[in-house]
Design an enzyme around this catalytic site. Structure first.
Site, PDB file in Angstrom:
ATOM      1  N   CYS A 107       0.770  -1.329   0.008  1.00 21.08           N
ATOM      2  CA  CYS A 107       0.001  -0.104   0.015  1.00 21.08           C
ATOM      3  C   CYS A 107       0.898   1.236   0.113  1.00 21.08           C
ATOM      4  CB  CYS A 107      -0.913  -0.109   1.265  1.00 21.08           C
ATOM      5  SG  CYS A 107      -1.912   1.521   1.585  1.00 21.08           S
ATOM      6  N   CYS A 119      -2.516 -10.817  -6.793  1.00 16.16           N
ATOM      7  CA  CYS A 119      -2.996 -11.667  -5.868  1.00 16.16           C
ATOM      8  C   CYS A 119      -2.573 -11.269  -4.574  1.00 16.16           C
ATOM      9  CB  CYS A 119      -1.983 -12.669  -6.321  1.00 16.16           C
ATOM     10  SG  CYS A 119      -2.301 -14.415  -5.369  1.00 16.16           S
TER      11      CYS A 119
END
Ligand code: FE
Length: 163
Positions: A130, A153
């Site tokens: 992130c 994924c």
């Protein structure tokens, strides 16, 4: 004199845009800046995240395949970072890759994640974190569906769903 007027206009423009992040009438999306980042100590993260989230998000762990709460999740909405709430993936890019983890063909926008070469476990992969909080999300592979050809994924533990 004309140059002075232009200078004043330029400064006014900069000052105006500098305040635009708090202006609800602004139609421009504020660009990501350092101040948007969520920075916490590991002790602070331990208080916010449960042990499983901490292990995956902060220690780059991986949840067991086919075990995550969003692996087969099909509702329409948006997936956000479980640690900081940043919007990361849209449900319309989610697909069943059969790999046991939630898979997406694209991110909400490429500035939301950071791509890092990962050579751990005897493999060469691209890790996804992130951009806002640095939390580990998963990996991206180039065997996804068109149009991107990518497969993000992602650990269910690292994301939350919003309708
Ligand atoms: Fe985050």
């Amino acid at each position: 004199m004309r140059n002075l007027i232009l200078l004043v206009i330029a400064f006014s423009f900069i000052a105006c845009n500098g305040n635009s992040q708090n202006n609800s009438t602004s139609t421009q999306k504020p660009k990501s800046t350092m101040s948007d980042k969520v920075v916490k100590t590991e002790e602070e993260w331990k208080k916010i995240l449960n042990p499983e989230q901490y292990q995956v998000l902060r220690e780059k762990g991986t949840e067991m395949p086919f075990s995550g709460k969003y692996y087969l999740h099909k509702e329409k909405g948006i997936y956000v970072c479980a640690a900081c709430g940043a919007e990361l993936f849209r449900s319309d890019t989610k697909f069943d890759a059969g790999c046991g983890w939630p898979s997406f063909s694209d991110v909400v926008d490429s500035t939301k994640v950071v791509y890092t070469k990962d050579t751990s476990h005897g493999m060469v992969r691209t890790e996804i974190t992130c951009a806002k909080c640095g939390g580990h999300l998963g990996h991206v592979f180039d065997d996804g569906p068109a149009p991107t050809g990518l497969r993000y994924c992602i650990n269910s533990v690292s994301i939350d769903f919003k309708k």
